[in-house]
Design an enzyme around this catalytic site. Structure first.
Site, short mmCIF file in Angstrom:
data_model
loop_
_atom_site.label_atom_id
_atom_site.label_comp_id
_atom_site.label_asym_id
_atom_site.label_seq_id
_atom_site.Cartn_x
_atom_site.Cartn_y
_atom_site.Cartn_z
N ARG A 11 18.37 9.90 -21.59
CA ARG A 11 18.37 10.54 -22.91
C ARG A 11 18.76 12.01 -22.83
NH1 ARG A 11 15.70 8.07 -26.89
NH2 ARG A 11 15.01 10.05 -27.76
N GLU A 27 0.82 -1.22 0.00
CA GLU A 27 0.00 0.00 0.00
C GLU A 27 0.86 1.27 0.00
OE1 GLU A 27 -3.27 0.05 -0.49
OE2 GLU A 27 -3.08 -2.13 -0.64
N1 SAH Z 1 -2.04 2.73 -2.07
C1 SAH Z 1 -1.23 3.57 -2.89
C2 SAH Z 1 -0.73 2.83 -4.12
C3 SAH Z 1 0.33 1.84 -3.82
S1 SAH Z 1 0.93 1.10 -5.27
C4 SAH Z 1 -2.05 4.78 -3.33
O1 SAH Z 1 -3.24 4.66 -3.45
O2 SAH Z 1 -1.46 5.83 -3.58
C5 SAH Z 1 2.50 0.56 -4.71
C6 SAH Z 1 3.68 1.39 -5.11
O3 SAH Z 1 3.86 1.35 -6.52
C7 SAH Z 1 3.59 2.86 -4.79
O4 SAH Z 1 3.87 3.13 -3.45
C8 SAH Z 1 4.62 3.44 -5.73
O5 SAH Z 1 5.95 3.27 -5.25
C9 SAH Z 1 4.45 2.56 -6.97
N2 SAH Z 1 3.54 3.17 -7.96
C10 SAH Z 1 2.32 2.72 -8.32
N3 SAH Z 1 1.76 3.49 -9.25
C11 SAH Z 1 2.65 4.47 -9.52
C12 SAH Z 1 2.64 5.61 -10.40
N4 SAH Z 1 1.61 5.89 -11.18
N5 SAH Z 1 3.75 6.39 -10.40
C13 SAH Z 1 4.79 6.14 -9.60
N6 SAH Z 1 4.85 5.10 -8.74
C14 SAH Z 1 3.79 4.28 -8.70
#
Ligand code: SAH
Length: 250
Positions: A153, A115
C-alpha cells in the site's frame, strides 16, 4: 520492488498473493514476490530442515544449513541487504516501518516454523527481526503476508487514490475518522449534517476533529507532537464531552 519469501509452506502464501490489490500490483510489475521453498535447499535424502534442540526440551529447531543455502541461492536476484526474519522476538511492525521498508529495492523475508530458527541464523544471516504483535502463531507465513500487504500500500501506483492512504489510521499519527455512505437515515441513525453540507473546509475540520476524538478515546498514547490546530480541536472535544478518566485507555 522485489520480495523473496523463504518458507516451508509456499501454498499458504500463493492464494493471498494472487488476489485483489496484491495480485494487481504484481501483474502491473510494481511488486515482484518470489517464493523459495526452504526444503529445496537441503542436501540429505530425507530433505531435513529441522532437528531437536541442544539442551533438550520440546519441539524442533530449524537448521542453519538449508536456510543459509536458500538465502545464498538468491544472490543473483536480490541484493541480500535486508534479510528479515519474521519473529515474535522482533521489533513490532508499524506504519512507519512499512513506509521505510517500501523504500528498499528488495527484501528477503524468512518464515520460520516449529520453535523457530537456530540462533546462528539470527546472528549471521538475518539483518533484522520483525514481529506483527505480542502473540505467537505457528509460522511466519501469515506475518510475512501482513508485512507484504501493508508494504504494498506504500508503493506508488498500488492504491489508485493516494488520498485514501493518507486518511488511513496511523498515516498521520492518529486513527482514521468515521465514514458514512447512503442512506442518510438508517434505523433512526443520522449521518452527521456537516458531511452532507458540501463545504469542504468544514468537512475537513469535522474529519480531523473526529479522528482526534477517536484517538483520544481509544489510543491516547498516539496523541503526541500535535499541531496547534489539533490542540485546539482537542480542547474543544474535551469541553464538549468530557471523557471520564477511567474510560481513556492508559
Ligand atoms: N518459540 C518461538 C515461537 C515460534 S513460533 C518463541 O517463543 O519466540 C514459529 C514461527 O512463527 C516463528 O519463528 C516466526 O517465524 C513465526 N511467528 C510466530 N508468531 C509471530 C509473530 N507474532 N510475529 C512474527 N512472526 C511470528
Amino acid at each position: 520492488m522485489r520480495i523473496d519469501v523463504l518458507t516451508l509452506f509456499p501454498e499458504i502464501l500463493e492464494g493471498p498473493l494472487k488476489a485483489s490489490l496484491l495480485g494487481k500490483a504484481r501483474d502491473a510489475g510494481i511488486l515482484e514476490v518470489a517464493l523459495t521453498n526452504i526444503r529445496d535447499h537441503t542436501t540429505d535424502k530425507h530433505r531435513t530442515v529441522d532437528d531437536t534442540p541442544y539442551g533438550g526440551g520440546a519441539g524442533m529447531v530449524m537448521k542453519c544449513e538449508p536456510l543459509f543455502a536458500a538465502v545464498e541461492s538468491l544472490r543473483s536476484k536480490n541484493s541480500l541487504e535486508r534479510v528479515i526474519l519474521m519473529s515474535p522476538r522482533g521489533k513490532p511492525l508499524t506504519q512507519a516501518k512499512l513506509r521505510e521498508l517500501a523504500q528498499a529495492p528488495d527484501l528477503v523475508l524468512i518464515c520460520a516454523r516449529y520453535e523457530g530458527v537456530d540462533e546462528r541464523v539470527s546472528q549471521a544471516l538475518v539483518t533484522e527481526e520483525i514481529s506483527i504483535g505480542d502473540y505467537v502463531l505457528s509460522g511466519g507465513e501469515l506475518p510475512a503476508l501482513v508485512l507484504i500487504e501493508g508494504l504494498s500500500r506504500m508503493l506508488p501506483g498500488v492504491i489508485g487514490d493516494w488520498e485514501s492512504v493518507e486518511t488511513d489510521s496511523f498515516f498521520k499519527g492518529v486513527l482514521g475518522y468515521p465514514q458514512y455512505t447512503r442512506p442518510p437515515v438508517f434505523r433512526g441513525m443520522d449521518v452527521p449534517e456537516t458531511l452532507m453540507s458540501g463545504h469542504h473546509a468544514a468537512i475537513g475540520r469535522w474529519r480531523r476533529k473526529e479522528a482526534l476524538r477517536a484517538t483520544r478515546l481509544r489510543r491516547p498514547e498516539l496523541l503526541a507532537g500535535l499541531s496547534r490546530e489539533d490542540e485546539e480541536l482537542l480542547a474543544e472535544i474535551a469541553r464538549e464531552a468530557p471523557v471520564p478518566e477511567e474510560e481513556i485507555e492508559p
